[in-house]
Design a protein around this motif. Structure first.
Motif, PDB file in Angstrom:
ATOM      1  N   ALA A   2       7.341   4.677   1.151  1.00  0.00           N
ATOM      2  CA  ALA A   2       6.795   3.332   1.274  1.00  0.00           C
ATOM      3  C   ALA A   2       7.927   2.328   1.351  1.00  0.00           C
ATOM      4  O   ALA A   2       9.052   2.604   0.966  1.00  0.00           O
ATOM      5  CB  ALA A   2       5.887   3.019   0.094  1.00  0.00           C
ATOM      6  N   GLU A  14       3.162  -4.946  -2.951  1.00  0.00           N
ATOM      7  CA  GLU A  14       2.420  -3.688  -2.838  1.00  0.00           C
ATOM      8  C   GLU A  14       3.116  -2.820  -1.788  1.00  0.00           C
ATOM      9  O   GLU A  14       3.413  -3.285  -0.695  1.00  0.00           O
ATOM     10  CB  GLU A  14       0.978  -3.963  -2.390  1.00  0.00           C
ATOM     11  CG  GLU A  14       0.154  -4.714  -3.415  1.00  0.00           C
ATOM     12  CD  GLU A  14      -0.061  -3.922  -4.699  1.00  0.00           C
ATOM     13  OE1 GLU A  14      -0.120  -2.681  -4.641  1.00  0.00           O
ATOM     14  OE2 GLU A  14      -0.139  -4.551  -5.757  1.00  0.00           O
ATOM     15  N   GLN A  16       3.752  -0.498   1.231  1.00  0.00           N
ATOM     16  CA  GLN A  16       3.032  -0.258   2.481  1.00  0.00           C
ATOM     17  C   GLN A  16       3.525   1.063   3.066  1.00  0.00           C
ATOM     18  O   GLN A  16       4.733   1.293   3.128  1.00  0.00           O
ATOM     19  CB  GLN A  16       3.288  -1.396   3.474  1.00  0.00           C
ATOM     20  CG  GLN A  16       2.835  -2.750   2.981  1.00  0.00           C
ATOM     21  CD  GLN A  16       1.344  -2.793   2.718  1.00  0.00           C
ATOM     22  OE1 GLN A  16       0.553  -2.324   3.521  1.00  0.00           O
ATOM     23  NE2 GLN A  16       0.971  -3.328   1.567  1.00  0.00           N
ATOM     24  N   SER A  19       5.117   3.853   9.101  1.00  0.00           N
ATOM     25  CA  SER A  19       4.532   4.490  10.279  1.00  0.00           C
ATOM     26  C   SER A  19       5.386   5.700  10.662  1.00  0.00           C
ATOM     27  O   SER A  19       6.516   5.864  10.194  1.00  0.00           O
ATOM     28  CB  SER A  19       4.484   3.502  11.443  1.00  0.00           C
ATOM     29  OG  SER A  19       5.796   3.241  11.916  1.00  0.00           O
TER      30      SER A  19
END
Length: 79
Positions: A2, A14, A16, A19
């Motif tokens: 993350a 937070e 994320q 990808s």
């Protein structure tokens, strides 16, 4: 894996998810006493063995003297 971005003031960050493109761009160049024969050496080799094949990885011996006798005793795939 993350990524934490700086949150707006007063808010909590937070994580994320990254990808697939983000993960493909990750790379690590690790400087450690890989071939000195000491404890840090064993730890560094263990970590890069676990990371091998998961992301682009380059290692450089750094920090202690190079031990040819230790290097010669390593399995060929580790050398």
């Amino acid at each position: 894996v993350a990524h934490l971005a700086r949150p707006p003031k007063g808010r909590r960050a937070e994580p994320q998810p990254l990808s697939a493109d983000d993960i493909n761009r990750l790379a690590l160049w690790w400087f450690a006493p890989f071939f000195s024969g000491g404890g840090y050496c064993s730890e560094a080799i263990s970590f890069v063995t676990g990371l091998h094949g998961r992301l682009p990885l380059k290692i450089s011996h750094h920090g202690d003297s190079f031990s040819w006798s230790f290097y010669d005793g390593l399995p060929h795939e580790t050398q």
